[in-house]
Design a protein around this motif. Sequence first.
Motif, mmCIF file in Angstrom:
data_model
loop_
_atom_site.group_PDB
_atom_site.id
_atom_site.type_symbol
_atom_site.label_atom_id
_atom_site.label_comp_id
_atom_site.label_asym_id
_atom_site.label_seq_id
_atom_site.Cartn_x
_atom_site.Cartn_y
_atom_site.Cartn_z
ATOM 1 N N ALA A 182 0.828 -1.205 0.000
ATOM 2 C CA ALA A 182 0.000 0.000 0.000
ATOM 3 C C ALA A 182 0.861 1.253 0.000
ATOM 4 O O ALA A 182 1.951 1.285 0.576
ATOM 5 C CB ALA A 182 -0.908 -0.001 1.219
ATOM 6 N N HIS A 183 0.346 2.274 -0.667
ATOM 7 C CA HIS A 183 0.993 3.588 -0.639
ATOM 8 C C HIS A 183 -0.069 4.643 -0.394
ATOM 9 O O HIS A 183 -1.095 4.670 -1.074
ATOM 10 C CB HIS A 183 1.717 3.864 -1.950
ATOM 11 C CG HIS A 183 2.319 5.238 -2.001
ATOM 12 N ND1 HIS A 183 1.699 6.300 -2.615
ATOM 13 C CD2 HIS A 183 3.460 5.721 -1.453
ATOM 14 C CE1 HIS A 183 2.447 7.391 -2.462
ATOM 15 N NE2 HIS A 183 3.523 7.057 -1.760
ATOM 16 N N ILE A 184 0.155 5.480 0.628
ATOM 17 C CA ILE A 184 -0.808 6.545 0.941
ATOM 18 C C ILE A 184 -0.298 7.856 0.380
ATOM 19 O O ILE A 184 0.824 8.258 0.660
ATOM 20 C CB ILE A 184 -1.001 6.686 2.465
ATOM 21 C CG1 ILE A 184 -1.500 5.363 3.068
ATOM 22 C CG2 ILE A 184 -1.970 7.825 2.782
ATOM 23 C CD1 ILE A 184 -1.540 5.362 4.593
ATOM 24 N N SER A 185 -1.129 8.523 -0.412
ATOM 25 C CA SER A 185 -0.737 9.820 -0.947
ATOM 26 C C SER A 185 -1.000 10.893 0.107
ATOM 27 O O SER A 185 -2.152 11.166 0.444
ATOM 28 C CB SER A 185 -1.539 10.125 -2.214
ATOM 29 O OG SER A 185 -1.639 11.518 -2.390
ATOM 30 N N PRO A 186 0.068 11.491 0.649
ATOM 31 C CA PRO A 186 -0.144 12.488 1.711
ATOM 32 C C PRO A 186 -0.888 13.728 1.213
ATOM 33 O O PRO A 186 -1.502 14.439 2.004
ATOM 34 C CB PRO A 186 1.266 12.835 2.181
ATOM 35 C CG PRO A 186 2.191 12.339 1.126
ATOM 36 C CD PRO A 186 1.484 11.306 0.319
ATOM 37 N N VAL A 204 -11.183 0.575 2.316
ATOM 38 C CA VAL A 204 -11.922 1.395 3.280
ATOM 39 C C VAL A 204 -11.671 2.888 3.078
ATOM 40 O O VAL A 204 -12.453 3.709 3.545
ATOM 41 C CB VAL A 204 -11.601 1.022 4.755
ATOM 42 C CG1 VAL A 204 -11.976 -0.416 5.045
ATOM 43 C CG2 VAL A 204 -10.156 1.304 5.107
ATOM 44 N N CYS A 205 -10.618 3.251 2.367
ATOM 45 C CA CYS A 205 -10.282 4.665 2.169
ATOM 46 C C CYS A 205 -11.406 5.383 1.414
ATOM 47 O O CYS A 205 -11.809 4.941 0.348
ATOM 48 C CB CYS A 205 -8.975 4.802 1.390
ATOM 49 S SG CYS A 205 -8.521 6.526 1.105
ATOM 50 N N PRO A 206 -11.929 6.497 1.986
ATOM 51 C CA PRO A 206 -13.040 7.184 1.318
ATOM 52 C C PRO A 206 -12.602 8.121 0.188
ATOM 53 O O PRO A 206 -13.450 8.701 -0.466
ATOM 54 C CB PRO A 206 -13.681 7.978 2.458
ATOM 55 C CG PRO A 206 -12.561 8.267 3.390
ATOM 56 C CD PRO A 206 -11.604 7.111 3.279
ATOM 57 N N VAL A 207 -11.288 8.270 0.001
ATOM 58 C CA VAL A 207 -10.812 9.216 -1.009
ATOM 59 C C VAL A 207 -10.324 8.442 -2.232
ATOM 60 O O VAL A 207 -9.501 7.531 -2.110
ATOM 61 C CB VAL A 207 -9.649 10.076 -0.465
ATOM 62 C CG1 VAL A 207 -9.227 11.116 -1.484
ATOM 63 C CG2 VAL A 207 -10.043 10.734 0.838
ATOM 64 N N GLU A 208 -10.834 8.847 -3.368
ATOM 65 C CA GLU A 208 -10.465 8.169 -4.604
ATOM 66 C C GLU A 208 -8.960 8.274 -4.859
ATOM 67 O O GLU A 208 -8.378 9.361 -4.745
ATOM 68 C CB GLU A 208 -11.216 8.823 -5.770
ATOM 69 C CG GLU A 208 -11.551 7.864 -6.864
ATOM 70 C CD GLU A 208 -12.353 8.546 -7.970
ATOM 71 O OE1 GLU A 208 -12.244 8.116 -9.110
ATOM 72 O OE2 GLU A 208 -13.080 9.522 -7.658
ATOM 73 N N ASN A 209 -8.331 7.161 -5.172
ATOM 74 C CA ASN A 209 -6.907 7.125 -5.533
ATOM 75 C C ASN A 209 -5.960 7.643 -4.449
ATOM 76 O O ASN A 209 -4.838 8.040 -4.754
ATOM 77 C CB ASN A 209 -6.630 7.921 -6.819
ATOM 78 C CG ASN A 209 -7.364 7.326 -7.986
ATOM 79 O OD1 ASN A 209 -7.535 6.105 -8.051
ATOM 80 N ND2 ASN A 209 -7.830 8.164 -8.897
ATOM 81 N N CYS A 210 -6.405 7.675 -3.216
ATOM 82 C CA CYS A 210 -5.503 8.140 -2.153
ATOM 83 C C CYS A 210 -4.573 6.996 -1.746
ATOM 84 O O CYS A 210 -3.364 7.174 -1.661
ATOM 85 C CB CYS A 210 -6.302 8.635 -0.955
ATOM 86 S SG CYS A 210 -5.285 9.064 0.443
ATOM 87 N N ILE A 211 -5.149 5.822 -1.508
ATOM 88 C CA ILE A 211 -4.303 4.658 -1.220
ATOM 89 C C ILE A 211 -4.231 3.812 -2.482
ATOM 90 O O ILE A 211 -5.251 3.352 -2.998
ATOM 91 C CB ILE A 211 -4.850 3.827 -0.045
ATOM 92 C CG1 ILE A 211 -4.924 4.687 1.221
ATOM 93 C CG2 ILE A 211 -3.963 2.594 0.194
ATOM 94 C CD1 ILE A 211 -5.340 3.938 2.469
ATOM 95 N N THR A 212 -3.028 3.657 -2.987
ATOM 96 C CA THR A 212 -2.843 2.820 -4.175
ATOM 97 C C THR A 212 -1.965 1.641 -3.796
ATOM 98 O O THR A 212 -1.161 1.721 -2.867
ATOM 99 C CB THR A 212 -2.170 3.618 -5.311
ATOM 100 O OG1 THR A 212 -1.079 4.349 -4.763
ATOM 101 C CG2 THR A 212 -3.139 4.584 -5.959
#
Lengths: 436, 422
Positions: free
Chosen positions: B334-338, B384-392
């Motif tokens: 997983a990668h989280i876009s800050p 579960v991330c509610p933001v589109e393309n935030c966790i890739t």
Amino acid sequence: MTENKFSSIKPRMTKTESLVEASRCLFCHDAPCIRACPTSIDVPMFIRQIMTHNVKGAAKTIFTQNILGKSCAHVCPTEVLCEGACVYNHLNERPINIGRLQACATDWAIENNICFFKKGLPTNKKIAVVGGGPAGLACAHRLTVLGHDVVVYEANEKAGGLNTYGVAPYKYTNKDSLQEVNYISEIGFEIKTNTPVNNAMIHELEKKYDAIFLGTGLGKSKKLNVSGENLKGVCGASEFIYELRKKEQKISVGEKVIVLGGGNTAIDAAVESSKLGADVTVIYRRSEKEQNAYFFEVELAKKNNVKFIYLASPLEILGKETTEGLKCIKNKLEKKNGSKKSEIIPIKDSEFVIPCNMVILATGQEKMINFYSSIPDLELNNGKILVNNFFQTKNPKYFAGGDCINGGKEVVNAVADGRDAACGIHEYLMKGKFNG
Amino acid sequence: MADLKTNFAGIECPNPFWLASAPPTNTGYQVMNAFCAGWGGAVWKTLGKPVVNVSSRYSAVSYKNSRMIGLNNIELITDRPLEINLKEMKEVKERFPKHALIASMMFETKEEWQDCVKRCEDIGIDGFELNFGCPHGMCERGMGSAVGQNPDVCERITSWVTEVAKKPVIVKLTPNVTDITKPALAAQRGGAKAVSLINTINSVTGINIDTMEPNPSVGGLSTHGGYCGPAVKPIALNMLSEVRNHPDFHLPVSGIGGIESWQDAVEFFLMGASTVQVCTAVMHYGFRIIGDLKEGLNDYLDSHKMKKVSDLTGIAAKKLRKWEELDLNYKIIAHISPDTCIGCQLCYAACEDGAHQSITLVPGVRVPKIKEDTCVGCNLCSLVCPVENCITMVPAGAGKPKLVWADHPKNPNQLKSYKSLT
């Protein structure tokens, strides 16, 4: 007509509305809305409870942290507290309407008189609470839960403090406030109304009680110290709102009203005057971006046709017996090296006069220094009572919270202070901690 | 522009979107309205011997703000006289000769089946669909899913119909079986030209906890019903793949099960369907959703430089394999876009309590951190991330050759290769 104009600006949600809104909540971990709430209400939990039709559980979650959860739901500046912290703001989406959801649960519990707390096992300790406002009520309630005998001394005819006499009626009505006071005090503490505590009486209380909580709020509106201040038609903002609330908005205002000041009290007085039919102008000595009033309050005022004049100071209130006008001078601001706030410099020959029949002073409130000086060892800072982390003053028997220690903040801050001061008093009386 | 015209087992239709045999195809009035709106075909509400329906027929599952993500019904086949249905079907066929009109049927005896086939062909219908799927009411009388659950009976009754039918015969299968390929192959042996799947799934949608009665209540009592709607789509796609990937099965399939959008339809085509049938979405939103279904499918085909729907058929089915064929050396983390993270920390709660404790929090910082050394690449945080393309999920450990379970050193059987398994 008047009734309608003063109807709530945040009307109650229907059940469907509340379910739809509650369903939007993401149930954040370590939620920013909880952190933003001075009373740390578990917001995601009570919203989830509303979503699962467990409104009773939601009310319990709220009241456990904040027994004045109902008035806070209606009067809190949620835009800068819980709703301002909602993560949806970072998504450019509307934050969860936490205030109105909280109102759903707390209104329901109070209307149905569902009580979640009872008096604790008797400790045989007696505590006097001076002031029946949000801080005093929150303190008295928590002390009673802990088993202490509490008497609240309230100067006014009715308890509730600013909820009854100070907030704008389109946010919270007298009926709401008094119903809430009854709901809170039903747990079993006494409220003596029409009983102001003066310098002599405080010593009587000191003899009778094991501890005293001061939740006295602030004093009268500050004077301007300009000529004409005693003319008919000049009044303080807190006194004006007091009258308005006491008489249920059935008061008259001048045709042209000027409100002096840049805070939220100025906005309240201005909007109320406008709703009563006046042509209202707010005059503030500094610039628009420096005013203390919240942006959404200023927006509300503008929607109610309130005009604003910035960078002007009053010089003199004109008139023979009654107010006829206000003489002002224009200001400019100059930044001085090292100081945070810029200095106000009057501009020469820039005087102007605005005709008016009423001037409302919303330039701050006095501190009750005379009363405080009658209590031995009470230490003040800039007129505010100094307390430690347990809300204990330098005189170990006295605790304090709310506007009298913070100089004037929100209802929710007073509730947090009162609640935590109760815990401080409990520790002090039961474990003899922090002996002064 | 792609051409949506479809030939399904010899049945021509202007587009592959059919109405499933259900309440929306109860009357000629409804079917004509549907064809005017743009639907390509309709399977008439099942014809059979007279029945009587109960009052209170549906119940549903709603989730948060979404109404009716699953619908349950205890309605039986058509409760209108056969003569009236045939008369209205004839009128529809006369007014809409190019649209596919299919007669759904459910009878008991060979004579009844064959008699209805003839009467339907006399009025010019385009094909038959044998209802071997209804899981409630009719199965207790030895029809519906009672047939679909018994491959021998399924084959026999199919052959009764195909013996006399000149038009193509479709067999509609019930999902209430452990292996859907058995009845599918039985239908093929019985001479069917196609199958359609899935019919509704046995269900009880819920219980009214105030009255303690299951839904829907018929005077205080209830009965299990058939479940459909968006909630059943994953089950339908799996069953479609099982039928499609069976080496002995060769018939075209009409896909059914929770299709509501053009994307849903594309997924069914990619999994091997040649047409799709829709019911619940129409019961929820009406016939006019067809405009978006057709336009969306058309644009999708154009953007993939495809000329017709059949170009899609089965592409994804080929990519659905046994677990043993998956590459154990494929690794993502997983990668989280800050920049886009809103700090809800739902990923943290999910990983910490529900997965592999591979996300940590830094005091004072809302954006969580991935522990790359322990992340197993399970996808949960991104789900579960509610933001589109935030966790890739990004590839890690690239360059390793493919390794399947059969060859894996931890496999106790130490099989030389996967091939020896089959």
